[in-house]
Each structure stands twice: as structure tokens, then as C-alpha cells.
Design a protein around this motif. Structure first.
Motif, PDB file in Angstrom:
ATOM      1  N   GLU A 118      38.685  23.419  62.749  1.00  0.00           N
ATOM      2  CA  GLU A 118      39.745  22.411  62.737  1.00  0.00           C
ATOM      3  C   GLU A 118      40.343  22.263  61.345  1.00  0.00           C
ATOM      4  O   GLU A 118      41.563  22.154  61.184  1.00  0.00           O
ATOM      5  CB  GLU A 118      39.186  21.071  63.221  1.00  0.00           C
ATOM      6  N   MET A 119      39.477  22.282  60.324  1.00  0.00           N
ATOM      7  CA  MET A 119      39.967  22.163  58.953  1.00  0.00           C
ATOM      8  C   MET A 119      40.837  23.367  58.594  1.00  0.00           C
ATOM      9  O   MET A 119      41.892  23.226  57.958  1.00  0.00           O
ATOM     10  CB  MET A 119      38.792  22.049  57.969  1.00  0.00           C
ATOM     11  N   MET A 120      40.396  24.571  59.000  1.00  0.00           N
ATOM     12  CA  MET A 120      41.175  25.768  58.718  1.00  0.00           C
ATOM     13  C   MET A 120      42.535  25.705  59.405  1.00  0.00           C
ATOM     14  O   MET A 120      43.567  26.114  58.840  1.00  0.00           O
ATOM     15  CB  MET A 120      40.417  27.021  59.179  1.00  0.00           C
ATOM     16  N   PHE A 121      42.544  25.166  60.639  1.00  0.00           N
ATOM     17  CA  PHE A 121      43.800  25.054  61.371  1.00  0.00           C
ATOM     18  C   PHE A 121      44.764  24.116  60.652  1.00  0.00           C
ATOM     19  O   PHE A 121      45.956  24.403  60.512  1.00  0.00           O
ATOM     20  CB  PHE A 121      43.539  24.563  62.800  1.00  0.00           C
ATOM     21  N   VAL A 122      44.248  22.982  60.187  1.00  0.00           N
ATOM     22  CA  VAL A 122      45.085  22.015  59.464  1.00  0.00           C
ATOM     23  C   VAL A 122      45.626  22.638  58.186  1.00  0.00           C
ATOM     24  O   VAL A 122      46.818  22.511  57.839  1.00  0.00           O
ATOM     25  CB  VAL A 122      44.277  20.739  59.155  1.00  0.00           C
ATOM     26  N   LEU A 123      44.742  23.321  57.450  1.00  0.00           N
ATOM     27  CA  LEU A 123      45.166  23.957  56.196  1.00  0.00           C
ATOM     28  C   LEU A 123      46.259  24.999  56.461  1.00  0.00           C
ATOM     29  O   LEU A 123      47.275  25.046  55.766  1.00  0.00           O
ATOM     30  CB  LEU A 123      43.974  24.613  55.510  1.00  0.00           C
ATOM     31  N   LYS A 124      46.034  25.841  57.464  1.00  0.00           N
ATOM     32  CA  LYS A 124      47.006  26.886  57.764  1.00  0.00           C
ATOM     33  C   LYS A 124      48.346  26.285  58.178  1.00  0.00           C
ATOM     34  O   LYS A 124      49.414  26.795  57.799  1.00  0.00           O
ATOM     35  CB  LYS A 124      46.477  27.785  58.884  1.00  0.00           C
ATOM     36  N   THR A 125      48.284  25.197  58.932  1.00  0.00           N
ATOM     37  CA  THR A 125      49.521  24.538  59.367  1.00  0.00           C
ATOM     38  C   THR A 125      50.283  23.977  58.169  1.00  0.00           C
ATOM     39  O   THR A 125      51.513  24.110  58.062  1.00  0.00           O
ATOM     40  CB  THR A 125      49.207  23.407  60.362  1.00  0.00           C
ATOM     41  N   TYR A 126      49.546  23.360  57.248  1.00  0.00           N
ATOM     42  CA  TYR A 126      50.201  22.779  56.074  1.00  0.00           C
ATOM     43  C   TYR A 126      50.775  23.884  55.172  1.00  0.00           C
ATOM     44  O   TYR A 126      51.902  23.775  54.670  1.00  0.00           O
ATOM     45  CB  TYR A 126      49.210  21.923  55.280  1.00  0.00           C
ATOM     46  N   ILE A 127      50.008  24.948  54.987  1.00  0.00           N
ATOM     47  CA  ILE A 127      50.495  26.059  54.162  1.00  0.00           C
ATOM     48  C   ILE A 127      51.735  26.682  54.800  1.00  0.00           C
ATOM     49  O   ILE A 127      52.696  27.041  54.103  1.00  0.00           O
ATOM     50  CB  ILE A 127      49.386  27.117  53.982  1.00  0.00           C
ATOM     51  N   LYS A 128      51.727  26.781  56.140  1.00  0.00           N
ATOM     52  CA  LYS A 128      52.881  27.326  56.831  1.00  0.00           C
ATOM     53  C   LYS A 128      54.114  26.470  56.592  1.00  0.00           C
ATOM     54  O   LYS A 128      55.229  26.986  56.410  1.00  0.00           O
ATOM     55  CB  LYS A 128      52.595  27.424  58.332  1.00  0.00           C
TER      56      LYS A 128
END
Length: 437
Positions: free
Chosen positions: A3-13
Motif C-alpha cells: 500500500e505504501m509503495m502504491f501511494v508513493l508511486k501514485t504521488y511520484i506519477k
């Protein structure tokens, strides 16, 4: 966790899409796991249009942004990941398809600082190599990708053109010359060799030591030197063509003491003095033209011979090959199999073209000498023409043409020349032999 990786990837995107707050990209990307995800994400960051597409007027800003992104990656990522990322970034740009719909104007030092119009896709590729020019430990990779770019551009030149057309300058040759004359640091070979030597002598080892051996560095640098030698030789040939044309256009009409003088009212003594002054001016101009032609011819001959007599052979596998070492020690992005195929094709293209250019220079100089000698008494003007009297003989230059056949045999160059092209060369040799007789 996921979940943390998903949030990070979304923000970086979201940062990538907005192309704002670029300094934050490295920080947030450093939190990604596993490493492959981190690398692939930051590669995407470095491929942003705002970091790669520029014209000359704003490239300094682009370079500063690239340096900032690279420095932050080196700060936040594990050692060595910055180079892995840059390899993928540069390879991705070099592998992009060409787009000839939009052009940009650049200045090329090798082309005497003249402005050259090149496609924006070519410009993007030229500038991509500069990602690998900020730090010494990246410079060897910079040379590897610079060589790949030059090979591909030269092979585009060789596709489907007549041999005598290809000894003239073309768009892709001009792009190559722009690259080595203005985009790629001229000290790259020395920087790469110095870095490799220093790190190979370091007993502690480092993240680069697995592949930066002296052997690999020597092969890569030799390839780069060979490519530059051909481009410099071709540029010298272009300048020789220009000089010969200029000297022919500026050669004064044949002087004669019987020509009428400007002032017909002069007495005999005045006419004699004026005639002597005119002849002195004529002979000095003729001598100046001869010096210009022979100096340019000598320079061009040396540069073309440097290609044909390149130490170990021009792009020869024994000098430039690296595939006979363990493949695991070579980065995948270096694309060794493609490199070998391209090097072989370029040997056929560049060695034969260098022979044709050299013959053109020698034969063309002989023709010019014939026209020049008709306008001046060489035997009478030996003092004025001191230093190049022996060159004012067409036989001298036809003999030099004939010596090319010996050069081909001595250097075993015929193995790099396709049969049909070899026939063209032999026909030229036959013509030179007839002229000599």
C-alpha cells in the motif's frame, strides 16, 4: 508494504505529469522497493521532455536541471545506481525512432563554427550523451554510447548511395561532426583512461571495478579514436575541395609582357617598370596559391592516411573488440552484438571511402598542378617556388596515386572492401597508370 509503495508511486506519477518539483523526485523515489522499481521509476523521471528537449538557447538550463537530478540521485540512492539509471536513460533515447519533421540549428566547431540544420530527434540524441559527462566515473560509458551514436549515424550515410556521392558531406555526417565538435567533451578519452587506471590500482575495489578493466577501456577508446579520425579526415577532404576550387577561381590569367598596360601614355622606361611590377605581383600570387594548395593537400593526405594506417587497423576487432571477455562483466546496455555488426559494416564503408577520398585528393592535385604549371615557368622560378618545386610535376602525384595499391596490400585492406567496390578502386589505379605513362 504494497500500500505504501502504491501511494508513493501514485504521488511520484503526479509529480512526473506536472513536471514540477523535480528536486523532490529523487527523495521520494529513494523510498521505493525493490531496487528495480526504484531504477525504472527514476529512468522515467530522467526521460521527461523538460529535461531532454532543448534548443541551443536554453540548453544551459537543461544541463543544470540534469546535473541537479543526477546529484540528488547520487545523494539518495545506493552507490552505483546512478550509472545504471543513466545507461538506461541514454539507451532509451538513442533507440528512439528518427523524426525528420522538425529541425533545429546548431553550431559545429569541427565545421569551422558554421551553423548546421539538424533534426530535433538527432539533437535530442546528441544531448542525451551529455548525461554521462558530468562525472569521471561515467565517462567510459559516455564514450561507449557516443560510439554507438556515431556508428548509427554513419551507417545511415552508407545506406543506398553512390560511392562518389558519399565522399561529399551529407546531413548525417554533419550531425556526427557537430557531436564531436560541440556536444561531446574532447577530453573524454583522457578522463576515462585516468579514472580506470586510478580505480584498477585501488585494492579496495568499488562498484565499477567489475567491468572497467584496462582492456575494455582501451578497446572502447580505440574505437572512439578511429571514428573521430574518419570524421576529421572527411572534414579535411571537404576543406581540400573548397581550397582547390577557390585557388582555381582566383588563379590570375596567364601573364604576358605583350599585354597592354593601364596607361598607354607612359614612356618606354615607365612601361618596363610597370611591366616588371605586374609580373612580380603575378608570380607572387601564383606562388601563394601553390603554397596554399600543397599545405592543404599535405594535411588532408596525412589525415586520410591516419585512417588507412590506423594502429592495429581501423575498427579492427583485435583492437576494438571486447566480446572475448566474460559477458557478465559487460553492461547489457552496451549491446555488444549490435556493436560488432555495426563495426564490421563501417569498416567496409569508411575504409573504402577513405581510399576514394585520398585518390581524389592526389589525382585532383595532379590536375591542378597541370593547369598551374602552364601559367608559370617552373624552371625559371625555382627560387620563388623553393620547397615545393618537386611537387609541381603531375608525375609526382600520379606516382602517389599508384602507391595506394601497395598500401592496400601492405595493410591487407582488401579484406574490408566488397568485390564491386574493389573493382572501382582497381579501375582508378589503371587510369592513374595510364596518366603516368
Amino acid at each position: 508494504n504494497d500500500e505504501m509503495m502504491f501511494v508513493l508511486k501514485t504521488y511520484i506519477k503526479s509529480l512526473l505529469e506536472s513536471q514540477k518539483n523535480l528536486p523532490l523526485l529523487a527523495l521520494y523515489t529513494s523510498l521505493l522497493s525493490p531496487t528495480d522499481m526504484l531504477v525504472n521509476t527514476y529512468v522515467s523521471c530522467c526521460l521527461l521532455d523538460s529535461v531532454n528537449n532543448s534548443k541551443d538557447d536554453d540548453y544551459n538550463d537543461i544541463a543544470a536541471t540534469r546535473r541537479m537530478m543526477l546529484d540528488l540521485a547520487r545523494k539518495h540512492f545506493a552507490d552505483g545506481l546512478d550509472l545504471i539509471i543513466l545507461r538506461r536513460v541514454v539507451k532509451s533515447i538513442l533507440d528512439e525512432p528518427d523524426d525528420d519533421n522538425e529541425y533545429a540549428v546548431v553550431t559545429a566547431a569541427l565545421l569551422n563554427s558554421t551553423e548546421v540544420s539538424i533534426t530535433c530527434s538527432d539533437l535530442r540524441k546528441l544531448q542525451a550523451i551529455q548525461w554521462l559527462c558530468f562525472y569521471p566515473e561515467h565517462r567510459l560509458d559516455g564514450i561507449v554510447f557516443a560510439n554507438a551514436l556515431l556508428r548509427r549515424l554513419l551507417l545511415q550515410v552508407s545506406a543506398g548511395e553512390d560511392v562518389f556521392t558519399l565522399i561529399k558531406d551529407t546531413d548525417k555526417l554533419a550531425v556526427c561532426k557537430c557531436f564531436i565538435g560541440g556536444f561531446f567533451p574532447p577530453d573524454s578519452r583522457a578522463v576515462a583512461e585516468g579514472f580506470v587506471k586510478a580505480f584498477n590500482s585501488n585494492d579496495e575495489g568499488n562498484e565499477y571495478s567489475s567491468f572497467t578493466s584496462d582492456f575494455i577501456c582501451s578497446a572502447v577508446v580505440a574505437e572512439h579514436s578511429a571514428l573521430i579520425a574518419f570524421l576529421e579526415a572527411h572534414q579535411a577532404y571537404e576543406e581540400w575541395c573548397s581550397v582547390i576550387t577557390s585557388c582555381e577561381q582566383n588563379q590570375p590569367p596567364l601573364w604576358s609582357p605583350l599585354l597592354p598596360l593601364a596607361n598607354s601614355g607612359w614612356n618606354a622606361a615607365e612601361k618596363e617598370i610597370a611591366s616588371q611590377q605586374e609580373y612580380r605581383s603575378y608570380r607572387n600570387k601564383m606562388a601563394s596559391l601553390a603554397r596554399t594548395v600543397f599545405r592543404t593537400t599535405e594535411t588532408t593526405q596525412k589525415k586520410l592516411l591516419h585512417v588507412l594506417e590506423f594502429p592495429g587497423g581501423w575498427l579492427d576487432y583485435q583492437v576494438c573488440g571486447v566480446s572475448n571477455i566474460m559477458q557478465d562483466n559487460i553492461p547489457e546496455e552496451w549491446a555488444l552484438e549490435r556493436r560488432e555488426t555495426e563495426m564490421f559494416s563501417l569498416q567496409e564503408f569508411c575504409i573504402f571511402r577513405s581510399l576514394i577520398m585520398l585518390h581524389s585528393v592526389l589525382d585532383g592535385t595532379s590536375s591542378w598542378v597541370g593547369r598551374f604549371s602552364a601559367g608559370i615557368d617552373v624552371a625559371q622560378e625555382r627560387d620563388l617556388l623553393h620547397g615545393f618545386v618537386d611537387l609541381l610535376s603531375t608525375e609526382c602525384w600520379y606516382r602517389k596515386c599508384m602507391e595506394l595499391s601497395k598500401l592496400v596490400l601492405d595493410r591487407d585492406l582488401q579484406k574490408h572492401i566488397p568485390r564491386e567496390q574493389l573493382k572501382v578502386f582497381l579501375k582508378l589505379m589503371a587510369e592513374s597508370a595510364v596518366n603516368l605513362v
